[in-house]
Design a protein around this motif. Structure first.
Motif: not given
Length: 110
Positions: A35, A37, A61, A67-69, A71, A78-80, A83
């Motif tokens: 992961v 940022r 994405e 996958h983009r998460k 917070y 944002v974390e990438y 998948t």
């Protein structure tokens, strides 16, 4: 491939439409380590502009390779991450890297 109805001529064409371009392979390769940022990705991908990084990440994405998460905090975090489908590509990128390394050595390219 944002549009599933897009015309593809063969399996190779389909594959390159998903991972082709100047930066997609490089981003996938950098994310193989885990992961990251946005800022970490920006520092890792030499020569990419913020606009191009954002656009390329959105395409990856949309193709379900990254996958983009997000917070909900200030400033936004944002974390990438890859998948499962994105992780399946890493062995092929490793093979391409090995082939390119051999070619560069044969041609004395540094």
């Amino acid at each position: 491939m944002k549009n599933n109805k897009e015309i593809v001529h063969c399996f190779v064409d389909y594959g390159f439409k998903r991972i082709g371009g100047k930066y997609k392979g490089r981003i996938l390769w950098v994310l193989k380590g885990g992961v990251l940022r946005y800022g970490e990705l920006k520092r890792a991908i030499v020569g990419i502009t913020p606009k191009m990084l954002t656009q390329t990440l959105r395409e990856l994405e949309a193709d379900e390779l990254v996958h983009r998460k997000v917070y909900l905090e200030v400033p936004p975090k944002v974390e990438y991450a890859l998948t499962t489908t994105g992780k399946e590509l890493i062995p092929f990128i490793e093979q391409l890297r090995s082939w390119a390394k051999n070619q560069m050595e044969q041609k004395n390219i540094t």
